[in-house]
Design a protein around this motif. Structure first.
Motif, mmCIF file in Angstrom:
data_model
loop_
_atom_site.group_PDB
_atom_site.id
_atom_site.type_symbol
_atom_site.label_atom_id
_atom_site.label_comp_id
_atom_site.label_asym_id
_atom_site.label_seq_id
_atom_site.Cartn_x
_atom_site.Cartn_y
_atom_site.Cartn_z
ATOM 1 N N PHE A 37 0.857 -1.268 -0.187
ATOM 2 C CA PHE A 37 -0.218 -0.110 0.145
ATOM 3 C C PHE A 37 1.132 1.253 0.602
ATOM 4 N N LEU A 38 1.196 2.336 -0.708
ATOM 5 C CA LEU A 38 2.055 3.256 -0.830
ATOM 6 C C LEU A 38 1.004 4.420 -0.188
ATOM 7 N N GLY A 39 -0.190 4.083 0.046
ATOM 8 C CA GLY A 39 -0.651 5.359 0.402
ATOM 9 C C GLY A 39 -1.997 5.589 -0.442
ATOM 10 N N ASP A 40 -3.011 6.634 -0.164
ATOM 11 C CA ASP A 40 -4.309 7.363 -0.752
ATOM 12 C C ASP A 40 -3.848 8.395 -0.903
ATOM 13 N N THR A 41 -3.240 8.995 -1.333
ATOM 14 C CA THR A 41 -2.349 10.005 -1.973
ATOM 15 C C THR A 41 -1.054 10.000 -2.289
ATOM 16 N N TYR A 42 -0.441 9.811 -2.696
ATOM 17 C CA TYR A 42 1.168 9.859 -2.953
ATOM 18 C C TYR A 42 1.758 9.904 -4.653
ATOM 19 N N VAL A 43 2.431 10.685 -4.464
ATOM 20 C CA VAL A 43 3.745 11.148 -5.354
ATOM 21 C C VAL A 43 5.185 10.126 -5.911
ATOM 22 N N PHE A 44 4.562 9.158 -6.694
ATOM 23 C CA PHE A 44 5.922 8.497 -7.774
ATOM 24 C C PHE A 44 6.718 8.804 -8.613
ATOM 25 N N VAL A 45 8.236 8.761 -7.779
ATOM 26 C CA VAL A 45 8.321 8.543 -9.305
ATOM 27 C C VAL A 45 9.396 7.489 -9.589
ATOM 28 N N ASN A 46 9.841 6.631 -10.560
ATOM 29 C CA ASN A 46 10.849 6.074 -11.313
ATOM 30 C C ASN A 46 11.935 6.538 -11.982
ATOM 31 N N LEU A 47 13.303 7.012 -10.999
ATOM 32 C CA LEU A 47 14.042 7.934 -11.681
ATOM 33 C C LEU A 47 14.776 7.244 -12.435
ATOM 34 N N ALA A 48 14.412 5.990 -13.231
ATOM 35 C CA ALA A 48 14.987 5.005 -14.280
ATOM 36 C C ALA A 48 14.350 5.735 -15.432
ATOM 37 N N ASP A 49 12.872 5.857 -15.200
ATOM 38 C CA ASP A 49 12.064 6.417 -16.818
ATOM 39 C C ASP A 49 12.071 7.726 -16.162
ATOM 40 N N GLN A 50 12.276 8.813 -15.432
ATOM 41 C CA GLN A 50 12.107 9.907 -15.456
ATOM 42 C C GLN A 50 11.031 10.978 -15.293
ATOM 43 N N ASN A 51 10.005 9.733 -14.988
ATOM 44 C CA ASN A 51 8.575 10.464 -15.155
ATOM 45 C C ASN A 51 7.789 10.779 -12.919
ATOM 46 N N LEU A 52 7.140 11.842 -13.084
ATOM 47 C CA LEU A 52 6.605 11.522 -11.769
ATOM 48 C C LEU A 52 4.448 11.700 -12.002
ATOM 49 N N LYS A 53 4.491 10.626 -11.076
ATOM 50 C CA LYS A 53 2.832 10.898 -10.909
ATOM 51 C C LYS A 53 2.289 10.459 -9.428
ATOM 52 N N LEU A 54 1.095 11.708 -9.641
ATOM 53 C CA LEU A 54 0.720 11.822 -8.355
ATOM 54 C C LEU A 54 -0.127 11.093 -8.259
ATOM 55 N N VAL A 55 -0.939 10.468 -7.375
ATOM 56 C CA VAL A 55 -1.903 9.335 -7.811
ATOM 57 C C VAL A 55 -3.222 9.535 -6.312
ATOM 58 N N LYS A 56 -4.185 9.664 -6.015
ATOM 59 C CA LYS A 56 -5.110 9.697 -5.560
ATOM 60 C C LYS A 56 -6.027 8.332 -5.428
ATOM 61 N N ASN A 57 -6.256 8.035 -4.475
ATOM 62 C CA ASN A 57 -7.605 6.648 -4.108
ATOM 63 C C ASN A 57 -7.260 6.204 -4.886
ATOM 64 N N GLY A 58 -6.009 5.812 -5.818
ATOM 65 C CA GLY A 58 -5.848 4.415 -6.654
ATOM 66 C C GLY A 58 -5.704 4.928 -8.643
ATOM 67 N N LYS A 59 -6.611 6.268 -8.696
ATOM 68 C CA LYS A 59 -6.571 6.881 -9.788
ATOM 69 C C LYS A 59 -5.463 8.095 -10.199
ATOM 70 N N THR A 60 -5.119 8.107 -10.988
ATOM 71 C CA THR A 60 -3.458 9.178 -11.159
ATOM 72 C C THR A 60 -3.866 10.160 -11.986
ATOM 73 N N TRP A 61 -3.812 11.832 -11.234
ATOM 74 C CA TRP A 61 -4.444 12.476 -10.910
ATOM 75 C C TRP A 61 -3.193 13.560 -12.144
ATOM 76 N N HIS A 62 -2.047 13.447 -11.945
ATOM 77 C CA HIS A 62 -1.059 13.913 -12.720
ATOM 78 C C HIS A 62 -0.102 13.220 -12.902
ATOM 79 N N THR A 63 0.605 13.111 -14.415
ATOM 80 C CA THR A 63 2.189 12.904 -14.483
ATOM 81 C C THR A 63 2.787 13.927 -15.348
ATOM 82 N N THR A 64 3.969 14.599 -15.011
ATOM 83 C CA THR A 64 4.744 14.761 -15.523
ATOM 84 C C THR A 64 6.382 14.841 -15.570
ATOM 85 N N ARG A 65 7.149 15.140 -16.730
ATOM 86 C CA ARG A 65 8.934 14.643 -16.644
ATOM 87 C C ARG A 65 9.460 15.148 -15.580
#
Length: 293
Positions: free
Chosen positions: A55-83
């Motif tokens: 469980f990563l959290g109800d709301t969380y920021v997930f950064v994949n360093l190899a992918d060099q992208n960030l996503k913000l997830v709220k309640n299982g839904k991706t609300w924002h993605t960015t480089r």
């Protein structure tokens, strides 16, 4: 023909390459990777995912360093993605999780000791006013010191007693906003004046911190329910004064390193091992398997 071009673009997207439909050197190199190697890569990243909490959290920021992208997830839904831009191999961004607790608009940049001594001190020896154009000031304790009054040749990395601080503004290395999750590595997410780097397919150029594209869009998603939507954040930015906004609830931040993964749509993605960690993990797993026999 058009079908082949589209197939090449899809392949490039799945491998984090520039999506242009042209089979250049980087695309050809990925096409020629043996399937066995990709299967091993998938196994290694399944192991990495096993280390992460379920469980990563109800709301969380997930950064994949190899992918060099960030996503913000709220309640299982991706609300924002960015480089994002991550640390160069010599300054590899670490993998860890922590809690974001506040956002700072128009931040100061307290220059890290290593940058101050390795990059800026040689410039100051040549010209005591070398950093003035960048609005970087010198402090001894809490007292500001004129750089022209310091015998810079008397100091080195072992006895450097000063702190360098860059004032808020358009040239600030942190840009106009930063997102803070206090941690032992002194890593955070921030804006940057170097916007052109986000156009590149490979984005490992920082000293370790994570530079985010369009940070005020991220701020809007994080803070709009507290009354700080994008327009208000930008108004604070334009006013020029430093402002700290505390989050009502901490947000989990996960800095990860996945060189292979599968999306919910079934597509399988692969990324370059920019920090050469796959081989290290493969050897460690092989050694552990041998020891357990």
């Amino acid at each position: 023909d058009g079908a082949l071009v589209e197939a090449v673009k899809t392949f490039q997207d799945y491998h984090g390459l520039a999506v242009d439909g042209v089979i250049g050197n980087n695309t050809l190199a990925e096409i020629n990777v043996p399937i066995r190697q990709k299967l091993i890569q998938m196994e290694l990243n399944m192991e990495r995912r096993r280390w992460m909490p379920d469980f990563l959290g109800d709301t969380y920021v997930f950064v994949n360093l190899a992918d060099q992208n960030l996503k913000l997830v709220k309640n299982g839904k991706t609300w924002h993605t960015t480089r994002v831009v991550v640390g160069k191999p010599y300054h590899a961004t670490p993998v860890f999780s922590d809690e974001m607790t506040y956002v700072e608009i128009n931040p100061y940049w307290n220059v890290p000791y290593s940058i101050a001594t390795k990059e800026y001190l040689p410039k100051l020896r040549q010209n005591p006013n070398a950093l003035s154009a960048q609005n970087i000031r010198v402090f001894s304790g809490e007292q500001e010191v004129a750089p022209t009054q310091i015998a810079w040749n008397s100091y080195s990395g072992s006895n450097f007693p000063f702190k360098l601080r860059q004032d808020p503004g358009g040239r600030n290395a942190l840009g106009r906003i930063k997102f803070m999750f206090p941690n032992q590595f002194n890593i955070y997410i921030h804006d940057t004046p170097s916007k052109t780097l986000f156009d590149r397919a490979q984005r490992d150029f920082s000293h370790g911190c994570i530079r985010v594209s369009d940070p005020f869009a991220l701020g809007d998603v994080l803070l709009s329910d507290q009354g700080y939507d994008r327009s208000r954040l930008e108004a604070i930015r334009d006013a020029g004064a430093r402002k700290v906004v505390k989050l009502k609830e901490p947000v989990q931040v996960h800095l990860t390193y996945l060189t292979a993964w599968m999306n919910k749509d079934g597509s399988t993605h692969f990324r370059r091992d920019i920090y050469d960690r796959d081989e290290v993990l493969l050897k460690a797993l092989a050694r552990a398997m041998t020891e357990n026999l």
